[in-house]
Design a protein around this motif. Structure first.
Motif, short mmCIF file in Angstrom:
data_model
loop_
_atom_site.label_atom_id
_atom_site.label_comp_id
_atom_site.label_asym_id
_atom_site.label_seq_id
_atom_site.Cartn_x
_atom_site.Cartn_y
_atom_site.Cartn_z
N GLN B 247 0.83 -1.20 0.00
CA GLN B 247 0.00 0.00 0.00
C GLN B 247 0.86 1.26 0.00
O GLN B 247 1.90 1.32 0.64
N GLU B 253 -4.87 8.05 4.72
CA GLU B 253 -5.41 7.04 3.81
C GLU B 253 -5.14 5.64 4.32
O GLU B 253 -6.01 4.75 4.25
N LEU B 256 -7.36 4.95 7.44
CA LEU B 256 -8.79 4.85 7.16
C LEU B 256 -9.13 3.71 6.20
O LEU B 256 -10.16 3.06 6.34
N ASN B 257 -8.25 3.47 5.22
CA ASN B 257 -8.54 2.42 4.24
C ASN B 257 -7.37 1.47 4.07
O ASN B 257 -6.70 1.48 3.05
N ALA B 259 -5.26 -1.47 2.90
CA ALA B 259 -5.45 -2.20 1.65
C ALA B 259 -5.76 -3.67 1.87
O ALA B 259 -6.53 -4.25 1.14
N ASP B 260 -5.15 -4.30 2.85
CA ASP B 260 -5.43 -5.71 3.08
C ASP B 260 -5.26 -6.06 4.55
O ASP B 260 -5.01 -5.20 5.39
N THR B 264 -4.07 -3.99 7.90
CA THR B 264 -5.03 -3.88 9.01
C THR B 264 -4.39 -4.31 10.32
O THR B 264 -4.53 -3.66 11.35
N SER B 280 -10.07 14.65 7.50
CA SER B 280 -10.39 13.37 6.88
C SER B 280 -11.83 12.92 7.19
O SER B 280 -12.34 12.03 6.52
#
Lengths: 287, 349
Positions: B247, B253, B256-257, B259-260, B264, B280
């Protein structure tokens, strides 16, 4: 192998080396002439110089090396005793050959060690050669040296060097290989050239090891003094040899002790100098 | 900040082992790191890495040990040669540089700070700081004068004549930082520069770095395995796993998000209130009354301001003018840990 064949082989080797030394002996001898002149000149210088001057110079060297009053006192009194017991001249001869042998070993051995550290292949070739040089009985390589160059100072010097050079080569190689890889990488990352890395990082950081090598080389050279005297090198070895063949206990003991005194003096001075080179490592943080 | 790219890494592969170039094809055809090691005995260190590093910004590369991050940073000044790929600095491909050009590049453009400091133990602090200048053949006197500025700047005045061994780890790394800054290069490569330091000293050094960056505006590539550190100093973060970039993005970013699952897991334990900023999660609806919070404020601080006056909403401002609003419940939602996914436990170590 058959007995006959073996005899032929030995004969063949002997004859061909004899031929070789007959043909090239003179030119090889003249190649070493400058070394001989230098050795003779240096020996005469030491013998003819007034003894207080020599003792003074050695005391100054001891001061530069060790900065230790006991080492200096020991050095001066040893030399006074040597003079008192009539061994001054022989000691000076030995001192001359040891100094020149050490210089020779350093100037040849350190570059070889540096190249060895750079190349694993060279290391794997040189290492066994060094093993042979250290373990082969010295009388064995005295034979070809004497056949080639006859009896005298130069063959003696070469014999001593063959025996004394391995430690300086080995420890230079080891010292450079042990230099911290990260420091070397840092130097490289700032754009250091090869010589800037060698003289600015590798050699300075290897210096304590290199110095241990110099120390060992001096010790081994001193150990060869008696054997070298068998092929015509003047010095403390000659009376020792005479004492052995005539059973003169006192003569052997005195000259033997003079060699020991030289060895200890050289050792203490060079070791404490080597230690001083590492001064920057001593004062750890928080100590 | 401007989006001009300073260093651009393109399709970079690095494989250790026999016939590395041949191995690249295998990797491109989908052979994984594990398979490559088992089948061919080759180690895949970097797998198709593409990163654009903006000029005058701090780019963080983060990953666990063995993820290839230290290998990656050494490609930027070519301490390690890539197996294939391109690295542009400005418009120059550094992989096409000759030995001499590369030496000049290292002397004047990119300098490096090392995890274990890598100071010259036989040189004093001032000699260490001026090392890069000495390499450039700057006269000793001038080099010492130019270094003094950096010694003062990193707070080591008075230690000039000491040897590295006499200093603590934090102080030694200040020397390392000063040494890298003294060459005035545009690019600073920091390889886990603060990882060997105690947590308090580490925060201290991060402050030193951020303070310096405010006035120097260097292009900094910062390697770390510590997510808190990455989120604290990084303007952009790239997360590396098994040589692969999983990522890229700003700290916001990534938090908040993710990628996998790997990412996480990474961000699970961080203090989100200190990373996320008001901007944000703000809404565009304008409020007439309420406590004012700055757009770039972290949620923790903003919450404090809003809850102090007992309001449930706050006005978001940019340079003093209101641009939107933020609800306290949303802020709390954002700070609360996201629910754990019920997948099988992973083995990333």
């Amino acid at each position: 192998m058959e007995r006959q064949e073996l005899r032929d082989l030995k004969k063949y080797i002997d004859i061909s080396f004899k031929d070789f030394s007959r043909t090239y002996g003179d030119s090889i001898e003249s190649f070493f002439d400058p070394l001989l002149y230098f050795l003779v000149w240096f020996e005469k210088l030491l013998i003819n110089a007034p003894w207080p001057l020599i003792i003074f110079v050695i005391a100054v060297l001891a001061w530069i090396g060790s900065r230790n009053i006991y080492v200096i006192a020991g050095t001066v009194s040893s030399f006074l005793l040597i003079g008192y017991f009539g061994m001054w001249e022989d000691t000076m001869s030995t001192l001359a050959i040891i100094s020149i042998c050490t210089l020779l070993c350093i100037s040849i051995g350190i570059p070889i060690g540096i190249f060895m550290a750079r190349s694993d292949r060279l290391q794997s070739v040189v290492n066994p050669v060094l093993d042979v040089m250290q373990t082969i009985p010295s009388f064995v390589y005295l034979i070809p040296v004497v056949m080639l160059l006859g009896i005298g100072k130069v063959p003696g010097l070469i014999a001593v060097c063959i025996y004394a050079i391995p430690p300086i080569v080995r420890l230079t190689n080891l010292g450079i290989r042990l230099v911290d890889k990260e420091v070397l990488e840092a130097s490289e990352s700032f754009g250091a050239s090869y010589s800037q890395k060698l003289f600015g990082v590798q050699i300075p950081l290897a210096l304590p090891n290199i110095f241990a090598g110099v120390n060992q080389t001096i010790m081994m050279a001193l150990a060869m003094v008696v054997i070298a005297s068998m092929i015509g090198v003047k010095g403390l070895g000659v009376p020792v040899l005479r004492a052995v063949s005539n059973q003169y206990l006192a003569l052997g003991l005195l000259n033997g002790l003079a060699i020991v005194a030289l060895a200890i003096i050289f050792d203490r001075i060079s070791q404490s100098y080597g230690k001083r080179l590492q001064k920057h490592l001593e004062s750890e943080h928080g100590v | 900040m401007a989006s001009e790219t300073k260093v651009s890494i393109k399709n970079l592969y690095k494989i250790f082992g026999k016939d590395p170039v041949g191995m690249v094809t295998h990797v491109q055809n989908g052979t994984t790191k594990k398979e490559l090691l088992e089948k061919y005995g080759s180690v895949l260190a970097l797998n198709d890495v593409n990163i654009d590093i903006p000029a005058r910004g701090i780019q963080v590369i983060m990953g666990l040990s063995g993820s290839g991050k230290s290998t990656l940073i050494r490609h930027v000044n070519r301490l390690i040669e890539p197996t294939s790929g391109e690295i542009f600095v400005g418009d120059k491909n550094i992989l096409e540089m000759s030995k001499l050009e590369l030496r000049e590049f290292r002397r004047h453009t990119a300098s490096m700070v090392f995890q274990k400091f890598a100071l010259l133990p036989h040189h004093t602090i001032v000699e260490n700081v001026s090392y890069g200048l000495t390499i450039q053949n700057v006269p000793k006197q001038e080099a010492a004068e130019r270094s003094q500025k950096w010694i003062d700047r990193v707070g080591l005045a008075g230690y000039e004549k000491h040897y590295p061994n006499q200093l603590s780890g934090g102080m030694q790394q200040r020397v390392g930082l000063a040494r890298a800054l003294a060459t005035d290069g545009e690019i600073l490569l920091m390889d886990e520069a603060f990882s060997a330091l105690d947590p308090l000293i580490r925060t201290d050094m991060q402050d030193v770095l951020l303070g310096l960056q405010e006035e120097l505006h260097k292009t900094i590539l910062f390697i770390t395995h510590d997510l808190d550190e990455a989120l604290r100093i990084g303007e952009n973060i790239a997360i590396l796993r098994d040589g692969l970039v999983v990522q890229k993005g700003t700290p916001q970013e990534i938090v908040l998000n993710p990628a996998d699952k790997y990412v996480t897991d990474f961000i699970k334990d961080i203090n989100r209130g200190r990373v996320l900023r008001v901007s944000s999660i703000m809404e565009n609806t304008k409020l007439k009354k309420g406590p004012e919070v700055e757009k770039n404020m972290i949620l923790e601080d903003a919450l404090q301001i809003i809850s102090k006056v007992g309001a449930s909403k706050g006005i978001v401002t940019e340079n003093g003018t209101p641009i939107g609003s933020v609800e306290i419940s949303r802020m709390i939602d954002a700070i609360v840990k996201p629910e754990e996914k019920t997948e099988e436990t992973s083995s990333y170590h």
